[in-house]
Write an enzyme that holds these catalytic residues in place. Structure first.
Site, PDB file in Angstrom:
ATOM      1  CE  LYS A 265     -11.242 -32.326  10.488  1.00 21.49           C
ATOM      2  NZ  LYS A 265     -11.480 -33.256   9.381  1.00 21.49           N
ATOM      3  NE  ARG A 339     -19.313 -31.537   2.229  1.00 21.82           N
ATOM      4  CZ  ARG A 339     -19.067 -32.797   1.874  1.00 21.82           C
ATOM      5  NH1 ARG A 339     -20.051 -33.587   1.482  1.00 21.82           N
ATOM      6  NH2 ARG A 339     -17.836 -33.273   1.902  1.00 21.82           N
TER       7      ARG A 339
END
Ligand code: BES
Ligand code: MN
Ligand code: ZN
Length: 492
Positions: A265, A339
């Site tokens: 990120k 996920r």
């Protein structure tokens, strides 16, 4: 914080000894002849107490009133949301006075108002101290919630117990949400869960790397690979019903820090990714409340928890991994890690053949972009489960908006080298992330809560108003306490 439910009409409240007296004033307030009633009526008349919700008037050493401070605050028609805002404003106005004991006068015994008022006092006076020795801990330790008649107090007993359980659950979730990642590691979260198992009817098992590998949780283990902190898989059981009764399963995303992994990120704001375990925190908070409320239901809490770090051993873009379900996943972006850990959590949950399974996760920036910071997204395969969550949302004022599990978009996850990719591209990010999760729930009635938006607040209320919100905790407690088995397994 200690709450007490007491019968006090305004006349009796005037002679209560506390550091501050907060009086909630409805738009249709009818004054009696006591001191406080007259004060309110005069203030209304002179224009000093605006009837607009959350407008307040502070009085110091009012004649005939024992408490040194009186805060009159308007609550309009008295909806829970307005009560929350009004109580928050009133408690915030008392910050410099640092009261130890507050008496809060409610207009009646309405359940929503009682819960909203108790939660707002706790939220507005919360101070984070765990890693800040110089912070002044809140002195407020006693809160008297006053109802005007004995009959109302008697009728509100259960609601009061629920309110206190909500406050305790939220406090736990908030505390762990706020802790920096080096003070809230997977092992530390596991200790919190083990602590909950001291309560009656709660059990806890904690799985370490060896057991996780043994279960074949290759998707979860792949995310943890780049970190020095050992992963944990937390299993909590609350047994409020006979063993044979199917449980309700809650799965919480417990990424204690999300750097994005090799798909790193950007640096700015990355610290906020300490909140990436807020789903896990809300599951822990729910168990705290269940242990207090003891509802007649079985609940299982599943928390895969690890860090998502870049390293020589870390998962790489393009790697194909094998989940517990046997399905393979092409990881095209290591930042779509939530996920991956939920996939194995959901598979384990589905094996328990639950009546319903809810996962709660800070899953996508797409949900934050779509719904902003005051609402979570909900997506599910069963309308009865989604509807029950919406009803809980209405009762707890934790806002939800439903987004579609639109099957046509499943093609966006198709991969040449695996059963699915872990990202669907730039469009419909909430739907594609949900379609990914849907691959692991089988025919379990299931709903997914994406709390990426409301996991923290930028600050619009309270003494310390930035930080974790514990969003979803009250929603899940209310959902479990009112759960009804859905008639059909799949219908969406
Ligand atoms: N934890 C983040 C989602 C997030 C973003 C939560 C902002 C709160 C605020 C999640 O793991 C993530 O990085 N998601 C990616 C997925 C993408 C790569 C498909 C995202 O949303 O950008
Ligand atoms: Mn991520
Ligand atoms: Zn994440």
């Amino acid at each position: 914080m200690n709450f007490e439910l007491k019968t006090l009409d305004l006349k009796a409240a005037a002679t209560q000894a506390s550091d501050a007296l907060i009086v909630l004033v409805k738009a249709d307030f009818k004054p009696a002849t006591d001191v406080l009633s007259r004060l309110i009526a005069d203030a209304r008349k002179s224009g000093d107490l605006d009837a607009t919700p959350a407008k307040l008037l502070s009085v110091w050493r009012a004649q005939g009133v024992t408490s040194a401070r009186v805060v009159l605050v308007s609550i309009g028609e008295g909806h829970a949301r307005l009560v929350r805002q009004a109580v928050s404003a009133a408690v915030t106005s008392l910050k410099s006075a640092a009261p130890k004991k507050i008496t809060l006068c409610l207009p009646d015994g309405s359940q929503h108002r009682l819960q909203a008022a108790a939660q707002a006092v706790a939220d507005a006076s919360y101070v984070y101290t765990a890693t800040k020795p110089s912070a002044k801990a809140a002195l407020l330790s006693r809160v008297v919630l006053a109802l005007p008649t004995a009959a109302q107090t008697k009728a509100a007993k259960d609601d009061f117990a629920h309110a206190c359980a909500h406050v305790a659950g939220v406090a736990l979730a908030k505390e762990w949400g706020n802790r920096p990642a080096n003070h809230a590691t997977p092992s530390m979260l596991a200790k919190v869960a083990q602590g909950l198992a001291k309560h009656p009817r709660v059990r806890c098992e904690v799985l370490g790397p060896k057991e996780i590998e043994k279960l074949g949780m290759g998707s979860f283990a792949a995310v943890a690979r780049g970190s020095q902190e050992p992963m944990r898989f937390i299993v909590l059981h609350y047994s409020g019903a006979p063993k044979a009764e199917a449980p309700t399963v809650l799965v919480g995303k417990g990424i204690t820090f999300d750097t994005g992994g090799i798909s790193l990120k950007p640096g700015a704001g990355m610290d906020e990714m300490k909140f990436d375990m807020c789903g896990a925190a809300s599951v822990l908070g729910t168990f705290e409340a269940l242990s207090k409320l003891q509802p007649a239901i079985n609940v299982v809490g599943l928390i895969p928890t690890c860090e998502n770090m870049p390293d020589g051993t870390a998962l790489k873009p393009g790697d194909v991994i094998t989940s517990m379900s046997g399905q393979t996943i092409e990881v095209l972006n290591t930042d779509a890690e939530g996920r991956l850990i939920l996939a194995d959590g959901l598979s384990l949950g589905a094996e328990m053949k639950p009546d319903a399974m809810i996962d709660i996760a800070t899953l996508t920036g797409a949900c934050l972009a779509a719904l902003g910071k005051k609402m979570a997204g909900v997506v599910g395969n069963n309308s009865a489960v989604v509807d029950q969550l919406k009803q809980s949302s209405g009762r707890t004022d934790e806002l939800l908006w439903e987004l579609p599990l639109f099957r046509d978009y499943r093609a966006m996850l198709d991969s040449n080298v695996a059963d699915m990719k872990n990202i669907g591209g730039p469009l419909a990010g909430v739907t594609t992330s949900s379609l990914f999760l849907n691959e692991f729930v089988g025919n379990t009635p299931w709903a997914h809560l994406d709390i990426a938006g409301p996991m923290d607040s930028e600050g619009d209320s309270g003494w310390l108003n930035r930080g974790a919100t514990a969003f979803g905790t009250r929603l899940l407690i209310d959902f479990c306490a009112n759960f009804k088995k859905p008639a059909a397994r799949l219908n969406k």
